[in-house]
Write a protein that holds these residues in place. Structure first.
Motif, PDB file in Angstrom:
ATOM      1  N   VAL A  91       2.254   4.610   1.238  1.00  0.00           N
ATOM      2  CA  VAL A  91       2.439   5.386   2.628  1.00  0.00           C
ATOM      3  C   VAL A  91       2.266   6.768   2.448  1.00  0.00           C
ATOM      4  O   VAL A  91       1.551   7.434   2.936  1.00  0.00           O
ATOM      5  CB  VAL A  91       3.444   4.824   3.111  1.00  0.00           C
ATOM      6  N   THR A  92       3.205   7.314   1.504  1.00  0.00           N
ATOM      7  CA  THR A  92       3.407   8.721   1.120  1.00  0.00           C
ATOM      8  C   THR A  92       3.874   9.065  -0.508  1.00  0.00           C
ATOM      9  O   THR A  92       4.322   8.184  -0.944  1.00  0.00           O
ATOM     10  CB  THR A  92       4.227   9.417   2.185  1.00  0.00           C
ATOM     11  N   LYS A  93       3.644  10.092  -0.568  1.00  0.00           N
ATOM     12  CA  LYS A  93       4.333  10.532  -2.109  1.00  0.00           C
ATOM     13  C   LYS A  93       4.813  11.957  -1.744  1.00  0.00           C
ATOM     14  O   LYS A  93       4.522  12.579  -0.820  1.00  0.00           O
ATOM     15  CB  LYS A  93       3.097  11.012  -2.783  1.00  0.00           C
ATOM     16  N   HIS A 150       0.744  -1.258   0.071  1.00  0.00           N
ATOM     17  CA  HIS A 150      -0.036  -0.049   0.068  1.00  0.00           C
ATOM     18  C   HIS A 150       0.784   1.303  -0.122  1.00  0.00           C
ATOM     19  O   HIS A 150       2.036   1.163   0.281  1.00  0.00           O
ATOM     20  CB  HIS A 150      -1.146  -0.026   1.040  1.00  0.00           C
ATOM     21  N   ARG A 165       9.374  -0.885   4.224  1.00  0.00           N
ATOM     22  CA  ARG A 165       9.093   0.266   3.187  1.00  0.00           C
ATOM     23  C   ARG A 165      10.233   0.387   2.366  1.00  0.00           C
ATOM     24  O   ARG A 165      11.279   0.564   2.513  1.00  0.00           O
ATOM     25  CB  ARG A 165       8.897   1.597   3.902  1.00  0.00           C
ATOM     26  N   GLU A 201     -11.238  -2.491  -2.662  1.00  0.00           N
ATOM     27  CA  GLU A 201     -11.696  -3.345  -1.646  1.00  0.00           C
ATOM     28  C   GLU A 201     -13.264  -3.004  -1.798  1.00  0.00           C
ATOM     29  O   GLU A 201     -13.633  -1.968  -1.821  1.00  0.00           O
ATOM     30  CB  GLU A 201     -11.041  -3.091  -0.602  1.00  0.00           C
ATOM     31  N   ARG A 261      -3.885  -1.200  -8.789  1.00  0.00           N
ATOM     32  CA  ARG A 261      -4.698  -0.850  -7.622  1.00  0.00           C
ATOM     33  C   ARG A 261      -5.879  -1.941  -7.352  1.00  0.00           C
ATOM     34  O   ARG A 261      -6.397  -2.402  -8.438  1.00  0.00           O
ATOM     35  CB  ARG A 261      -5.269   0.481  -7.912  1.00  0.00           C
ATOM     36  N   GLU A 265      -2.292   8.615  -1.720  1.00  0.00           N
ATOM     37  CA  GLU A 265      -1.849   7.759  -0.410  1.00  0.00           C
ATOM     38  C   GLU A 265      -2.937   6.862   0.172  1.00  0.00           C
ATOM     39  O   GLU A 265      -4.007   7.274  -0.032  1.00  0.00           O
ATOM     40  CB  GLU A 265      -1.458   8.946   0.746  1.00  0.00           C
ATOM     41  N   GLY A 266      -2.551   5.733   0.591  1.00  0.00           N
ATOM     42  CA  GLY A 266      -3.748   4.789   1.064  1.00  0.00           C
ATOM     43  C   GLY A 266      -4.035   3.880   0.025  1.00  0.00           C
ATOM     44  O   GLY A 266      -4.791   2.758   0.446  1.00  0.00           O
ATOM     45  N   ASP A 267      -3.782   4.091  -1.159  1.00  0.00           N
ATOM     46  CA  ASP A 267      -4.147   3.088  -2.322  1.00  0.00           C
ATOM     47  C   ASP A 267      -3.441   1.614  -1.609  1.00  0.00           C
ATOM     48  O   ASP A 267      -2.360   1.637  -1.289  1.00  0.00           O
ATOM     49  CB  ASP A 267      -3.680   3.391  -3.906  1.00  0.00           C
ATOM     50  N   LYS A 268      -4.132   0.510  -2.067  1.00  0.00           N
ATOM     51  CA  LYS A 268      -3.551  -0.815  -1.976  1.00  0.00           C
ATOM     52  C   LYS A 268      -3.589  -1.488  -3.229  1.00  0.00           C
ATOM     53  O   LYS A 268      -4.396  -1.405  -4.017  1.00  0.00           O
ATOM     54  CB  LYS A 268      -4.619  -1.507  -0.828  1.00  0.00           C
ATOM     55  N   GLU A 316       4.598   0.271   1.217  1.00  0.00           N
ATOM     56  CA  GLU A 316       4.845  -0.632   2.473  1.00  0.00           C
ATOM     57  C   GLU A 316       4.372  -1.866   2.047  1.00  0.00           C
ATOM     58  O   GLU A 316       3.247  -1.993   1.694  1.00  0.00           O
ATOM     59  CB  GLU A 316       4.348  -0.010   3.405  1.00  0.00           C
TER      60      GLU A 316
END
Length: 126
Positions: A56-58, A54, A86, A122, A119, A101-104, A80
């Motif tokens: 974490v940051t850009k 996923h 990471r 969910e 991507r 951010e937060g994409d899994k 991560e």
């Protein structure tokens, strides 16, 4: 010691200074090229891996842009993986813009080279 002796000393110093600066510049150039080739070779010899991850940051890094020079921007995303490790990978601008951010999903990479992030959406739970 006359005026011409003083000028010869300054001329020698100036020539030596220019030679030292030239050697430093060329050495730095060779070092950067060598490091780039080493990284490229290491990435090519690494396996391509696809792992769940996923974002974490850009972040972006910008340089230049003052006066007549153009600005350069580099794009980075920190992923991560399931183990908690990471890794920050460089991306192109259009790839960077498609991620949040937060994409899994599934990250595909080779060494330090980003290849793809697929991507996974969910399902919502209510």
């Amino acid at each position: 010691m006359g005026f011409s002796d003083s000028m010869n000393g300054m001329s020698t110093f100036g020539t030596l200074f220019i030679a030292i600066v030239f050697i430093i510049v060329i050495s730095t150039f060779i070092f950067v090229i060598g490091k780039s080739i080493t990284t490229w070779s290491k990435n090519n010899n690494s396996p391509k891996l696809t792992v769940p991850a996923h974002i974490v940051t850009k972040r972006t890094e910008t340089s230049g842009g003052a006066g007549d020079s153009s600005a350069n921007t580099w794009y980075y995303v920190t992923f991560e993986v399931q183990s908690g490790d990471r890794m920050e990978l460089p991306l192109r601008g259009h790839e960077f813009g498609q991620l949040a951010e937060g994409d899994k999903g599934l990250l595909t990479f080779q060494g330090t080279r980003y290849i793809n992030f697929e991507r996974k959406i969910e399902p919502r739970t209510s």
